[in-house]
Write an enzyme that holds these catalytic residues in place. Structure first.
Site, PDB file in Angstrom:
ATOM      1  N   LYS A 121       0.527   4.779   6.517  1.00 49.87           N
ATOM      2  CA  LYS A 121       0.086   5.814   6.301  1.00 49.87           C
ATOM      3  C   LYS A 121       0.508   7.096   5.441  1.00 49.87           C
ATOM      4  O   LYS A 121       0.723   7.429   6.718  1.00 49.87           O
ATOM      5  CB  LYS A 121      -1.578   5.804   5.647  1.00 49.87           C
ATOM      6  CG  LYS A 121      -1.902   4.211   5.575  1.00 49.87           C
ATOM      7  CD  LYS A 121      -2.440   3.491   4.778  1.00 49.87           C
ATOM      8  CE  LYS A 121      -3.075   2.194   4.689  1.00 49.87           C
ATOM      9  NZ  LYS A 121      -2.478   0.942   3.830  1.00 49.87           N
ATOM     10  N   SER A 127       0.822  -0.908  -0.308  1.00 50.89           N
ATOM     11  CA  SER A 127      -0.048  -0.447  -0.114  1.00 50.89           C
ATOM     12  C   SER A 127       0.426   1.548  -0.361  1.00 50.89           C
ATOM     13  O   SER A 127       0.246   2.354  -0.358  1.00 50.89           O
ATOM     14  CB  SER A 127      -0.806   0.022   0.795  1.00 50.89           C
ATOM     15  OG  SER A 127      -0.210   0.205   2.249  1.00 50.89           O
TER      16      SER A 127
END
Length: 183
Positions: free
Chosen positions: A87, A46
């Site tokens: 993230k 990710s």
């Protein structure tokens, strides 16, 4: 006799001084390691191309005790299910985030970011305006097509208390060792 007592006292002082110095150095090393050296292993793709699966990074736990996370910081946070994820901060507290036409908008203004970080193909929950509370952040993975992030209900907006720290240094693989820069 005085000569031997002074020599013995001098030796005790040297040894005690050495013990104190070693103790201080070890305490300082422990503090640095505990605050700046928490190892996080990246799971999944990710955050590619910045970070790849199995990369090992260090997290600075102390930085957000003195300042708030900033837009585009790469952070470690704990999800509601107690899993940790890495993230990038996109939306800040009090802002409205929306994804339209493949781009991120903050308070109606298109996000300007390098490395295509402003582009998103799947809007998810952000298809409609997402209002962030005063303690919430909107986080996205850099690999927008393969990231479970704030666009999805199982992650959603991330509260400030869930953010554990900032990623600052990659230690593995050795060929890519070095600082991890936010944009």
């Amino acid at each position: 006799m005085d000569f031997y007592q002074r020599e013995e006292t001098s030796t005790v002082r040297v040894v005690m001084s050495w013990v104190v110095d070693v103790t201080v150095v070890l305490a300082f090393a422990w503090f640095c390691l505990h605050s700046f050296g928490v190892q996080i292993v990246i799971a999944g793709q990710s955050m590619t191309p910045l970070l790849n699966s199995e990369d090992v990074v260090l997290m600075n736990k102390l930085v957000y005790d003195f300042k708030k996370p900033e837009r585009l910081d790469v952070v470690v946070f704990e999800r509601e299910d107690k899993k940790t994820n890495v993230k990038r901060v996109i939306g800040l507290p009090g802002e409205v985030v929306q994804i339209q036409g493949g781009y991120v908008y903050i308070d109606g203004e298109r996000l300007e970011a390098d490395d295509d970080l402003d582009h998103v193909s799947l809007a998810g929950l952000a298809e409609n305006p997402v209002e962030l509370a005063e303690d919430e952040y909107f986080l996205l993975g850099d690999n927008r097509d393969s990231s479970e992030d704030s666009r999805f209900a199982n992650v959603g907006n991330v509260k400030e208390g869930q953010i554990l720290g900032k990623v600052w240094f990659r230690v593995h693989p050795l060929m890519e060792i070095g600082p991890v820069f936010s944009h």
